[in-house]
Write a protein that holds these residues in place. Structure first.
Motif, mmCIF file in Angstrom:
data_model
loop_
_atom_site.group_PDB
_atom_site.id
_atom_site.type_symbol
_atom_site.label_atom_id
_atom_site.label_comp_id
_atom_site.label_asym_id
_atom_site.label_seq_id
_atom_site.Cartn_x
_atom_site.Cartn_y
_atom_site.Cartn_z
ATOM 1 N N ARG A 7 -3.004 -17.973 -4.993
ATOM 2 C CA ARG A 7 -3.414 -16.594 -5.221
ATOM 3 C C ARG A 7 -2.604 -15.685 -4.296
ATOM 4 N N THR A 8 -2.128 -14.584 -4.832
ATOM 5 C CA THR A 8 -1.397 -13.614 -4.028
ATOM 6 C C THR A 8 -2.304 -12.419 -3.785
ATOM 7 N N VAL A 9 -2.447 -12.056 -2.521
ATOM 8 C CA VAL A 9 -3.311 -10.945 -2.152
ATOM 9 C C VAL A 9 -2.498 -9.952 -1.324
ATOM 10 N N GLN A 10 -2.641 -8.678 -1.635
ATOM 11 C CA GLN A 10 -1.990 -7.648 -0.834
ATOM 12 C C GLN A 10 -3.029 -6.976 0.041
ATOM 13 N N GLU A 11 -2.632 -6.657 1.251
ATOM 14 C CA GLU A 11 -3.490 -5.894 2.141
ATOM 15 C C GLU A 11 -2.685 -4.709 2.671
ATOM 16 N N VAL A 12 -3.368 -3.656 3.004
ATOM 17 C CA VAL A 12 -2.701 -2.472 3.530
ATOM 18 C C VAL A 12 -2.263 -2.769 4.962
ATOM 19 N N ALA A 13 -0.966 -2.644 5.229
ATOM 20 C CA ALA A 13 -0.424 -2.931 6.549
ATOM 21 C C ALA A 13 -0.188 -1.657 7.356
ATOM 22 N N ALA A 14 -0.050 -0.532 6.670
ATOM 23 C CA ALA A 14 0.174 0.753 7.335
ATOM 24 C C ALA A 14 -0.227 1.852 6.369
ATOM 25 N N CYS A 15 -0.507 3.011 6.917
ATOM 26 C CA CYS A 15 -0.912 4.165 6.122
ATOM 27 C C CYS A 15 -0.293 5.404 6.765
ATOM 28 N N THR A 16 0.255 6.289 5.952
ATOM 29 C CA THR A 16 0.843 7.521 6.455
ATOM 30 C C THR A 16 0.019 8.701 5.971
ATOM 31 N N CYS A 17 -0.373 9.575 6.888
ATOM 32 C CA CYS A 17 -1.161 10.754 6.536
ATOM 33 C C CYS A 17 -0.329 11.641 5.618
ATOM 34 N N ASP A 18 -0.903 11.991 4.471
ATOM 35 C CA ASP A 18 -0.202 12.822 3.498
ATOM 36 C C ASP A 18 -0.053 14.263 3.962
ATOM 37 N N ARG A 19 -0.799 14.670 4.964
ATOM 38 C CA ARG A 19 -0.734 16.052 5.448
ATOM 39 C C ARG A 19 0.250 16.205 6.600
ATOM 40 N N MET A 24 -0.151 5.184 10.622
ATOM 41 C CA MET A 24 -1.254 4.459 11.232
ATOM 42 C C MET A 24 -1.187 2.992 10.819
ATOM 43 N N THR A 25 -1.494 2.086 11.763
ATOM 44 C CA THR A 25 -1.520 0.655 11.487
ATOM 45 C C THR A 25 -2.783 0.057 12.098
ATOM 46 N N PRO A 26 -3.170 -1.145 11.657
ATOM 47 C CA PRO A 26 -4.367 -1.772 12.222
ATOM 48 C C PRO A 26 -4.244 -2.077 13.716
ATOM 49 N N VAL A 27 -3.041 -2.156 14.239
ATOM 50 C CA VAL A 27 -2.858 -2.436 15.667
ATOM 51 C C VAL A 27 -2.644 -1.156 16.460
ATOM 52 N N ASP A 28 -2.915 -0.017 15.841
ATOM 53 C CA ASP A 28 -2.793 1.287 16.502
ATOM 54 C C ASP A 28 -3.712 1.311 17.713
ATOM 55 N N ASP A 29 -3.150 1.571 18.884
ATOM 56 C CA ASP A 29 -3.951 1.511 20.107
ATOM 57 C C ASP A 29 -4.862 2.725 20.293
ATOM 58 N N TYR A 34 -8.898 3.112 12.127
ATOM 59 C CA TYR A 34 -10.306 2.974 11.770
ATOM 60 C C TYR A 34 -10.977 4.310 11.469
ATOM 61 N N GLU A 35 -10.320 5.402 11.785
ATOM 62 C CA GLU A 35 -10.896 6.727 11.561
ATOM 63 C C GLU A 35 -10.211 7.479 10.425
ATOM 64 N N LYS A 36 -9.243 6.861 9.758
ATOM 65 C CA LYS A 36 -8.546 7.527 8.659
ATOM 66 C C LYS A 36 -9.469 7.658 7.451
ATOM 67 N N MET A 37 -9.100 8.533 6.541
ATOM 68 C CA MET A 37 -9.864 8.695 5.309
ATOM 69 C C MET A 37 -8.918 8.467 4.137
ATOM 70 N N ALA A 38 -9.304 7.599 3.256
ATOM 71 C CA ALA A 38 -8.520 7.317 2.056
ATOM 72 C C ALA A 38 -9.376 7.648 0.830
ATOM 73 N N LEU A 39 -8.886 8.541 0.012
ATOM 74 C CA LEU A 39 -9.564 8.902 -1.232
ATOM 75 C C LEU A 39 -8.733 8.386 -2.395
ATOM 76 N N ASP A 40 -9.389 7.803 -3.366
ATOM 77 C CA ASP A 40 -8.689 7.182 -4.483
ATOM 78 C C ASP A 40 -9.627 7.166 -5.678
ATOM 79 N N TRP A 41 -9.282 7.852 -6.756
ATOM 80 C CA TRP A 41 -10.147 7.873 -7.933
ATOM 81 C C TRP A 41 -9.350 8.196 -9.174
ATOM 82 N N ARG A 42 -9.992 8.069 -10.306
ATOM 83 C CA ARG A 42 -9.410 8.433 -11.600
ATOM 84 C C ARG A 42 -10.152 9.651 -12.121
#
Length: 112
Positions: A7-19, A24-29, A34-42
């Motif tokens: 099985r192949t699984v993808q996980e989010v490794a980094a996220c860039t603020c669109d504004r 941001m990464t999970p190892v961000d000191d 952990y405080e980012k907001m991700a909105l995703d809908w149809r």
């Protein structure tokens, strides 16, 4: 007997603020991950974004506050005794919800 399959699984490794462009990464000191907001809908029927359109947005916590601050309701954590047990004695518990003005004194400006 157990049977297995690959099985192949993808996980989010980094996220860039669109504004603001903050990466941001999970190892961000600084805990930004952990405080980012991700909105995703149809978009639904009659949506201003288009029927079935995919809409998404990633924001760091500062941009959430700066963009949505006047409409956010920020309440203190509440456990059985009204405090967050893991941080008891570390973080003072306010007697009232924290307003955006108190989070950002001198930086928040009301819209006309």
């Amino acid at each position: 007997m157990r049977e297995y399959r690959d099985r192949t699984v993808q996980e989010v490794a980094a996220c860039t603020c669109d504004r603001c462009g903050r990466r941001m990464t999970p190892v961000d000191d600084q805990g930004e991950w952990y405080e980012k907001m991700a909105l995703d809908w149809r978009g639904g029927f009659g949506s201003i974004f288009g029927d079935g359109a995919h809409v998404s947005l990633d924001l760091c916590q500062q941009c959430v506050r700066d963009t949505l601050g006047r409409w956010l309701r920020v309440d203190p954590p509440s456990g059985p005794d009204g405090s967050m047990q893991a941080l008891k004695g570390v973080v003072p518990r306010p007697n009232a919800p924290v307003s955006v003005d108190r989070m950002n004194p001198g930086e928040f400006h009301e819209r006309d």
